[in-house]
Motif scaffolding. Structure first.
Motif, mmCIF file in Angstrom:
data_model
loop_
_atom_site.group_PDB
_atom_site.id
_atom_site.type_symbol
_atom_site.label_atom_id
_atom_site.label_comp_id
_atom_site.label_asym_id
_atom_site.label_seq_id
_atom_site.Cartn_x
_atom_site.Cartn_y
_atom_site.Cartn_z
ATOM 1 N N PHE A 1 28.316 36.089 63.783
ATOM 2 C CA PHE A 1 26.993 35.944 63.179
ATOM 3 C C PHE A 1 26.181 34.866 63.878
ATOM 4 C CE2 PHE A 1 28.921 38.430 59.945
ATOM 5 C CZ PHE A 1 27.881 39.009 59.221
ATOM 6 N N ILE A 2 24.901 35.128 64.046
ATOM 7 C CA ILE A 2 23.978 34.136 64.608
ATOM 8 C C ILE A 2 22.808 33.995 63.640
ATOM 9 C CG2 ILE A 2 22.339 33.666 66.477
ATOM 10 C CD1 ILE A 2 24.286 34.846 68.436
ATOM 11 N N LEU A 3 22.617 32.772 63.149
ATOM 12 C CA LEU A 3 21.541 32.500 62.196
ATOM 13 C C LEU A 3 20.348 31.916 62.935
ATOM 14 C CD1 LEU A 3 20.472 32.184 59.249
ATOM 15 C CD2 LEU A 3 21.561 29.934 59.224
ATOM 16 N N ARG A 4 19.197 32.583 62.794
ATOM 17 C CA ARG A 4 17.944 32.050 63.315
ATOM 18 C C ARG A 4 17.017 31.808 62.130
ATOM 19 N NH1 ARG A 4 17.310 32.445 68.714
ATOM 20 N NH2 ARG A 4 18.923 33.564 69.855
ATOM 21 N N GLN A 5 15.822 31.266 62.407
ATOM 22 C CA GLN A 5 14.940 30.849 61.324
ATOM 23 C C GLN A 5 14.637 31.964 60.315
ATOM 24 O OE1 GLN A 5 14.022 27.307 61.251
ATOM 25 N NE2 GLN A 5 14.039 28.143 59.206
ATOM 26 N N ASN A 6 14.487 33.204 60.771
ATOM 27 C CA ASN A 6 14.122 34.258 59.819
ATOM 28 C C ASN A 6 15.100 35.427 59.764
ATOM 29 O OD1 ASN A 6 13.581 34.995 62.368
ATOM 30 N ND2 ASN A 6 11.415 35.499 62.080
ATOM 31 N N THR A 7 16.137 35.391 60.595
ATOM 32 C CA THR A 7 17.088 36.518 60.612
ATOM 33 C C THR A 7 18.510 36.036 60.775
ATOM 34 O OG1 THR A 7 16.107 36.787 62.819
ATOM 35 C CG2 THR A 7 16.448 38.803 61.530
ATOM 36 N N LEU A 8 19.422 36.845 60.255
ATOM 37 C CA LEU A 8 20.851 36.634 60.470
ATOM 38 C C LEU A 8 21.329 37.866 61.233
ATOM 39 C CD1 LEU A 8 23.317 34.846 59.835
ATOM 40 C CD2 LEU A 8 23.556 36.053 57.673
ATOM 41 N N LEU A 9 21.727 37.667 62.493
ATOM 42 C CA LEU A 9 22.159 38.789 63.340
ATOM 43 C C LEU A 9 23.672 38.846 63.322
ATOM 44 C CD1 LEU A 9 19.939 37.772 66.368
ATOM 45 C CD2 LEU A 9 19.510 39.726 64.898
ATOM 46 N N TYR A 10 24.237 40.059 63.412
ATOM 47 C CA TYR A 10 25.698 40.123 63.555
ATOM 48 C C TYR A 10 26.099 41.106 64.649
ATOM 49 C CZ TYR A 10 25.093 43.932 60.098
ATOM 50 O OH TYR A 10 24.681 45.054 59.422
ATOM 51 N N PHE B 1 24.453 26.629 52.989
ATOM 52 C CA PHE B 1 23.444 25.578 53.131
ATOM 53 C C PHE B 1 22.418 25.962 54.197
ATOM 54 C CE2 PHE B 1 22.017 21.565 55.087
ATOM 55 C CZ PHE B 1 21.502 20.924 53.966
ATOM 56 N N GLU B 2 22.919 26.366 55.372
ATOM 57 C CA GLU B 2 22.012 26.702 56.483
ATOM 58 C C GLU B 2 21.193 27.959 56.185
ATOM 59 O OE1 GLU B 2 21.337 24.800 58.865
ATOM 60 O OE2 GLU B 2 23.032 23.426 58.986
ATOM 61 N N ILE B 3 21.839 28.972 55.563
ATOM 62 C CA ILE B 3 21.108 30.221 55.269
ATOM 63 C C ILE B 3 20.015 29.940 54.235
ATOM 64 C CG2 ILE B 3 21.290 32.526 54.230
ATOM 65 C CD1 ILE B 3 24.169 32.670 55.435
ATOM 66 N N THR B 4 20.359 29.151 53.195
ATOM 67 C CA THR B 4 19.360 28.831 52.165
ATOM 68 C C THR B 4 18.207 28.057 52.795
ATOM 69 O OG1 THR B 4 21.230 28.618 50.654
ATOM 70 C CG2 THR B 4 19.109 27.945 49.819
ATOM 71 N N GLY B 5 18.538 27.163 53.735
ATOM 72 C CA GLY B 5 17.499 26.407 54.447
ATOM 73 C C GLY B 5 16.575 27.334 55.222
ATOM 74 N N ALA B 6 17.162 28.366 55.860
ATOM 75 C CA ALA B 6 16.364 29.314 56.649
ATOM 76 C C ALA B 6 15.493 30.171 55.728
ATOM 77 C CB ALA B 6 17.283 30.201 57.490
ATOM 78 N N ILE B 7 16.024 30.530 54.541
ATOM 79 C CA ILE B 7 15.245 31.342 53.595
ATOM 80 C C ILE B 7 14.041 30.535 53.088
ATOM 81 C CG2 ILE B 7 15.266 32.443 51.296
ATOM 82 C CD1 ILE B 7 18.252 33.101 51.768
ATOM 83 N N HIS B 8 14.270 29.243 52.794
ATOM 84 C CA HIS B 8 13.212 28.432 52.160
ATOM 85 C C HIS B 8 12.539 27.468 53.128
ATOM 86 C CE1 HIS B 8 14.366 30.028 48.353
ATOM 87 N NE2 HIS B 8 15.595 29.584 48.474
ATOM 88 N N ALA B 9 12.565 27.792 54.415
ATOM 89 C CA ALA B 9 11.943 26.882 55.391
ATOM 90 C C ALA B 9 10.499 26.618 54.987
ATOM 91 C CB ALA B 9 12.004 27.521 56.768
ATOM 92 N N GLY B 10 10.112 25.360 55.053
ATOM 93 C CA GLY B 10 8.728 25.031 54.719
ATOM 94 C C GLY B 10 8.479 24.828 53.225
#
Length: 325
Positions: free
Chosen positions: A26-35, A97-106
């Motif tokens: 899995f690779i987590l970016r600001q708006n997507t989680l790729l697998y 933690f990181e995924i929630t951060g990416a969902i609620h960025a800003g």
């Protein structure tokens, strides 16, 4: 890490159509989680799938599978559900933690809640897992077992997960259901509890059962997903590795299987561990697998070839294993 990558690594994902479990990168970016699928130790591009995080909700811990206590559930804006399993509580919480951060960025308010989540449940210093297990077996205040039929066998000393959660709260081991579930998953991870069907050992002699119990009785020092070369077919598969001390053993589990019992393992006493060359494919390694490889040679001269997902991870594993050889 590449630019814009917030976190990457293995998670075990439930399939959409057929509900089987497979390890994916899995690779987590600001708006997507790729697998990605992995073949021969490297990710196959393009990605196998992507999860759009905008409008996603996350559930962690997720209690929908009793035998998989380390799940995160993501529900997309279009109501598609993804179940992802981490290899340890720390890793699960770090991903959440990181995924929630990416969902609620800003959204600063949400990000502050996250910091509270990051320092979530730690076992209070005065409570030991051994003490909880002793109290569970206590005839007056312990947990009431209920006989359980599982695939034609009756187990007398069993109980359902929810009654354990209730018992942990009523005995003040946990303040709420979230803590109780986390505590129950710790008891499972440390092998104090086992799902009923995993008692059906395909082992006839009593000596072997007691041996495997001794092997698995050590304290867990480190665990994680690593790729391993098979002994017979030499194919590479992702396994959950668990390193224990007193006695020192390295076991590996098939993360696609429900039962929490090792598919292999070996004693570390008298073993040798070393990093392999990073340029080209080292001797003994099949396929075009290179980079972050290490080898463990057991006392009886069996060679295990293992691949970590980064140089740093490889160094951590080698150091941890060396301390126990």
């Amino acid at each position: 890490m590449e630019d814009g990558v917030l976190k990457e690594g293995f998670l075990v994902k439930r399939g959409h159509i057929v509900h089987n479990w497979k390890a994916r990168w899995f690779i987590l970016r600001q708006n997507t989680l790729l697998y990605y699928k992995l073949e021969g130790g490297r990710k196959v591009t393009p990605p196998k799938g992507r999860i759009l995080l905008d409008g996603c909700t996350i559930t962690c811990p997720c209690l929908e599978y009793e035998n998989r206590p380390l799940l995160i559930k993501l529900k997309t804006r279009t109501s598609t559900e993804y179940f992802l399993e981490a290899c340890s509580r720390e890793e699960r919480d770090a991903w959440a933690f990181e995924i929630t951060g990416a969902i609620h960025a800003g959204q600063p308010g949400k990000v502050q809640q996250l910091h509270i989540l990051k320092n979530s449940f730690k076992l209070p210093p005065h409570i030991s897992l051994h003490r909880i297990v002793d109290k569970m077996h206590d005839s007056s205040s312990g947990i009431r077992p209920s006989p359980n039929m599982e695939q034609g066998s009756t187990y007398k000393k069993t109980f359902i997960g929810s009654s354990l959660v209730d018992w942990l709260i009523s005995n003040s081991f946990s303040a709420n259901r979230l803590e109780a579930v986390t505590l129950a998953s710790m008891l499972m991870e440390e092998n104090f509890l086992r799902p009923a069907e995993s008692y059906k050992k395909k082992i006839s002699s009593k000596e072997e059962i007691s041996l495997s119990t001794v092997e698995l009785s050590g304290t867990v020092v480190k665990q994680g997903y690593l790729a391993k070369q098979g002994h017979k077919r030499k194919n590479w598969k992702v396994r959950r590795f668990v390193l224990r001390k007193d006695p020192a053993f390295l076991h590996y589990y098939d993360p696609s299987k429900e039962e929490n019992r090792p598919v292999g393992g070996f004693s570390l006493r008298g073993s040798l561990v070393s990093a392999l060359e990073d340029n080209g494919v080292p001797t003994g390694v099949k396929g075009n697998v290179q980079g972050n490889l290490f080898k463990v040679i057991t006392k009886d001269d069996t060679h295990y070839y293992i691949q970590a997902s980064s140089k740093a991870e490889r160094a951590e594993w080698i150091e941890a294993i060396k301390k126990l050889t």
